[in-house]
Design an enzyme around this catalytic site. Structure first.
Site, PDB file in Angstrom:
ATOM      1  N   ASP A  86     -33.827 -11.095 -25.840  1.00  0.00           N
ATOM      2  CA  ASP A  86     -32.753 -11.187 -24.861  1.00  0.00           C
ATOM      3  C   ASP A  86     -31.443 -11.325 -25.625  1.00  0.00           C
ATOM      4  OD1 ASP A  86     -30.883 -11.740 -22.983  1.00  0.00           O
ATOM      5  OD2 ASP A  86     -31.992 -13.351 -21.993  1.00  0.00           O
ATOM      6  N   ASN A 113     -30.475  -0.246 -29.525  1.00  0.00           N
ATOM      7  CA  ASN A 113     -30.064   0.564 -28.378  1.00  0.00           C
ATOM      8  C   ASN A 113     -29.660  -0.273 -27.165  1.00  0.00           C
ATOM      9  OD1 ASN A 113     -30.454   2.866 -26.246  1.00  0.00           O
ATOM     10  ND2 ASN A 113     -32.038   1.354 -25.729  1.00  0.00           N
ATOM     11  N   TYR A 206     -16.444  -2.813 -21.372  1.00  0.00           N
ATOM     12  CA  TYR A 206     -17.429  -1.958 -22.048  1.00  0.00           C
ATOM     13  C   TYR A 206     -16.782  -1.247 -23.244  1.00  0.00           C
ATOM     14  CZ  TYR A 206     -21.045   1.652 -22.580  1.00  0.00           C
ATOM     15  OH  TYR A 206     -22.024   2.495 -23.078  1.00  0.00           O
ATOM     16  N   LYS A 210     -17.523  -1.734 -27.288  1.00  0.00           N
ATOM     17  CA  LYS A 210     -17.966  -0.623 -28.153  1.00  0.00           C
ATOM     18  C   LYS A 210     -16.964  -0.389 -29.307  1.00  0.00           C
ATOM     19  CE  LYS A 210     -21.837   0.391 -25.917  1.00  0.00           C
ATOM     20  NZ  LYS A 210     -23.192   0.334 -26.462  1.00  0.00           N
TER      21      LYS A 210
HETATM   22  N1  LIG Z   1     -26.030   6.270 -20.334  1.00  0.00           N
HETATM   23  C1  LIG Z   1     -24.919   6.660 -20.923  1.00  0.00           C
HETATM   24  O1  LIG Z   1     -24.192   7.567 -20.445  1.00  0.00           O
HETATM   25  C2  LIG Z   1     -24.509   6.043 -22.247  1.00  0.00           C
HETATM   26  C3  LIG Z   1     -23.421   6.611 -22.940  1.00  0.00           C
HETATM   27  C4  LIG Z   1     -23.034   6.044 -24.163  1.00  0.00           C
HETATM   28  C5  LIG Z   1     -23.734   4.952 -24.661  1.00  0.00           C
HETATM   29  N2  LIG Z   1     -24.787   4.428 -23.942  1.00  0.00           N
HETATM   30  C6  LIG Z   1     -25.478   3.270 -24.533  1.00  0.00           C
HETATM   31  O2  LIG Z   1     -26.872   3.538 -24.586  1.00  0.00           O
HETATM   32  C7  LIG Z   1     -27.587   2.297 -24.650  1.00  0.00           C
HETATM   33  C8  LIG Z   1     -28.781   2.349 -23.707  1.00  0.00           C
HETATM   34  O3  LIG Z   1     -28.314   2.401 -22.377  1.00  0.00           O
HETATM   35  P1  LIG Z   1     -28.964   3.303 -21.241  1.00  0.00           P
HETATM   36  O4  LIG Z   1     -27.922   4.274 -20.821  1.00  0.00           O
HETATM   37  O5  LIG Z   1     -30.295   3.798 -21.639  1.00  0.00           O
HETATM   38  O6  LIG Z   1     -29.057   2.227 -20.058  1.00  0.00           O
HETATM   39  P2  LIG Z   1     -30.285   1.478 -19.389  1.00  0.00           P
HETATM   40  O7  LIG Z   1     -31.233   2.469 -18.820  1.00  0.00           O
HETATM   41  O8  LIG Z   1     -29.670   0.500 -18.468  1.00  0.00           O
HETATM   42  O9  LIG Z   1     -30.991   0.726 -20.602  1.00  0.00           O
HETATM   43  C9  LIG Z   1     -30.401  -0.410 -21.168  1.00  0.00           C
HETATM   44  C10 LIG Z   1     -31.457  -1.179 -21.916  1.00  0.00           C
HETATM   45  O10 LIG Z   1     -30.828  -2.341 -22.479  1.00  0.00           O
HETATM   46  C11 LIG Z   1     -31.579  -3.482 -22.077  1.00  0.00           C
HETATM   47  N3  LIG Z   1     -30.765  -4.693 -21.956  1.00  0.00           N
HETATM   48  C12 LIG Z   1     -29.734  -4.932 -21.117  1.00  0.00           C
HETATM   49  N4  LIG Z   1     -29.299  -6.191 -21.255  1.00  0.00           N
HETATM   50  C13 LIG Z   1     -30.076  -6.768 -22.203  1.00  0.00           C
HETATM   51  C14 LIG Z   1     -30.138  -8.056 -22.774  1.00  0.00           C
HETATM   52  N5  LIG Z   1     -29.335  -9.059 -22.403  1.00  0.00           N
HETATM   53  N6  LIG Z   1     -31.068  -8.287 -23.731  1.00  0.00           N
HETATM   54  C15 LIG Z   1     -31.922  -7.323 -24.116  1.00  0.00           C
HETATM   55  N7  LIG Z   1     -31.929  -6.088 -23.594  1.00  0.00           N
HETATM   56  C16 LIG Z   1     -31.018  -5.810 -22.651  1.00  0.00           C
HETATM   57  C17 LIG Z   1     -32.158  -3.108 -20.720  1.00  0.00           C
HETATM   58  O11 LIG Z   1     -33.221  -3.995 -20.392  1.00  0.00           O
HETATM   59  P3  LIG Z   1     -33.443  -4.474 -18.849  1.00  0.00           P
HETATM   60  O12 LIG Z   1     -34.112  -3.313 -18.159  1.00  0.00           O
HETATM   61  O13 LIG Z   1     -34.295  -5.678 -18.973  1.00  0.00           O
HETATM   62  O14 LIG Z   1     -32.076  -4.765 -18.295  1.00  0.00           O
HETATM   63  C18 LIG Z   1     -32.575  -1.684 -20.999  1.00  0.00           C
HETATM   64  O15 LIG Z   1     -33.793  -1.661 -21.672  1.00  0.00           O
HETATM   65  C19 LIG Z   1     -26.572   1.205 -24.318  1.00  0.00           C
HETATM   66  O16 LIG Z   1     -26.175   0.576 -25.528  1.00  0.00           O
HETATM   67  C20 LIG Z   1     -25.407   1.984 -23.720  1.00  0.00           C
HETATM   68  O17 LIG Z   1     -24.177   1.334 -23.904  1.00  0.00           O
HETATM   69  C21 LIG Z   1     -25.187   4.950 -22.766  1.00  0.00           C
END
Ligand SMILES: NC(=O)c1ccc[n+]([C@@H]2O[C@H](COP(=O)([O-])OP(=O)(O)OC[C@H]3O[C@@H](n4cnc5c(N)ncnc54)[C@H](OP(=O)(O)O)[C@@H]3O)[C@@H](O)[C@H]2O)c1
Length: 337
Positions: A86, A113, A206, A210
């Site tokens: 966490d 990630n 956010y 970043k």
């Molecule tokens: N999607 C986009 O367009 C995009 C673009 C640029 C960068 N990103 C980056 O990509 C990464 C992954 O995001 P995603 O888009 O795949 O979103 P996502 O589907 O919401 O996945 C986020 C992951 O992070 C975990 N997480 C959140 N809060 C946490 C905490 N306090 N401790 C441990 N784990 C935690 C979530 O677990 P839970 O399910 O338990 O919450 C989930 O497994 C992030 O760093 C995000 O900033 C995403």
């Protein structure tokens, strides 16, 4: 059709066929959703030997593990270890790093990630730090420092034939951070600025977090020899995931519309993550990758203000890590290798 052409993101090529993770131990944080889960599948399809996945709830981890193993492309019975992590809590980060060191003797790749997107001011009940800052930046930075010795030792045990990778998922949105136009004054610490509710602009949390990731990767790379560990970060572009889950219903709805026109699938977006941890080489050390290419930093990062923020951030982060984790392990990680 016109809208699709106007807003389309560049295609992401298939991962190189030469990319193979046989014999490697790979860590993916935030593996139960979106990009993390899709990245796990890429590693498994490319013969990873041991995959370590982290989730917030162990039961969810077991479900993801079963789902990944049941995928028709996963054939070689890889070992999947599920760990709880966490990022809102220092003690969870430290317990995770200790458990990992106790249970595995090597780590070739750490793909950090996990992250959040919040539009509300929220404070971690564990650390009292603002939540986006804590999860997206501070915990990932401390975890990086704690994992470095194992990543280093793994490359050295292999006679430095191949470097290990420490790769953090970042975002090009860093260049929208408010601190670029309005740098934090020298009289205020970065941590205090991020924890100042009165001065906060929640819709920029956010991008601000970043920016810290980008600066940390650039600084950490100066302290680590890329023949041992390649430190990089990457932006997967806009990807259809659960990242907007914490937003209000109208915002989620609007977001879904944009995503449906413009976003990549997690399978496609996660290619950028996986390529950064094997396809990319020393040219990516300290850099951000976008569609397999290094994205030059914006000029502000290399300006006097940007360098001042990077130096202060490093000092404050190492101090915070030392305060919370064993001094020896952090000091060992933050020295030039
Ligand atoms: N999607 C986009 O367009 C995009 C673009 C640029 C960068 N990103 C980056 O990509 C990464 C992954 O995001 P995603 O888009 O795949 O979103 P996502 O589907 O919401 O996945 C986020 C992951 O992070 C975990 N997480 C959140 N809060 C946490 C905490 N306090 N401790 C441990 N784990 C935690 C979530 O677990 P839970 O399910 O338990 O919450 C989930 O497994 C992030 O760093 C995000 O900033 C995403």
């Amino acid at each position: 059709m016109l809208a699709q052409m106007l807003f389309m993101q560049p295609p992401v090529p298939a991962l190189p066929t030469s990319l193979n993770f046989h014999g490697k131990t790979v860590l993916v944080t935030g593996a139960n959703s979106g990009l993390g889960r899709a990245a796990c599948l890429h590693y498994l399809q490319r013969n990873v030997s041991t995959l370590i996945i982290t989730v917030r709830r162990a039961s969810e981890g077991e479900a993801v593990k079963a789902e990944l193993l049941a995928h028709p492309d996963v054939k070689n019975e890889p070992k999947i270890l599920v760990f709880e992590l966490d990022l809102s809590s220092h003690s969870s980060v430290i317990a995770f790093a200790s458990k990992l060191r106790a249970e595995v003797d090597c780590l070739h790749i750490a793909l950090l990630n996990a992250g959040v997107f919040l539009l509300d001011w929220k404070v971690s009940p564990h650390t009292q730090n603002e939540m986006t800052f804590q999860v997206n930046y501070l915990s990932n930075a401390i975890l990086s420092l704690l994992l470095l010795p194992l990543l280093r030792a793994t490359a050295e045990a292999n006679s430095l034939l191949a470097p290990s990778y420490l790769s953090i998922v970042a975002s090009q949105k860093y260049n929208e951070s408010r601190y670029i136009a309005n740098p934090i004054p020298e009289s205020t610490t970065i941590f205090d600025a991020f924890n100042d509710e009165k001065g906060s602009q929640p819709w920029l949390l956010y991008a601000d977090s970043k920016l810290l990731v980008r600066l940390f990767v650039k600084e950490l790379a100066k302290h680590v020899d890329p023949s041992t560990v390649i430190i990089n970060c990457m932006c997967p572009g806009m990807v259809k995931t659960n990242l907007a889950r914490n937003l209000s219903f109208p915002l989620r709805l609007a977001g879904r519309l944009v995503l449906s026109v413009r976003a990549r699938s997690p399978e496609v977006g996660s290619r950028v993550l996986v390529n950064a941890t094997g396809g990319a080489g020393k040219e990516s050390h300290g850099e951000m990758l976008v569609v397999y290419q290094v994205l030059p930093v914006i000029p502000w990062i290399e300006s006097k203000e940007g360098e001042r923020m990077q130096t202060s951030l490093w000092r404050e982060t190492v101090e915070e890590a030392e305060k919370n984790a064993s001094e020896a392990s952090v000091a060992a990680s933050s020295k030039v290798s």
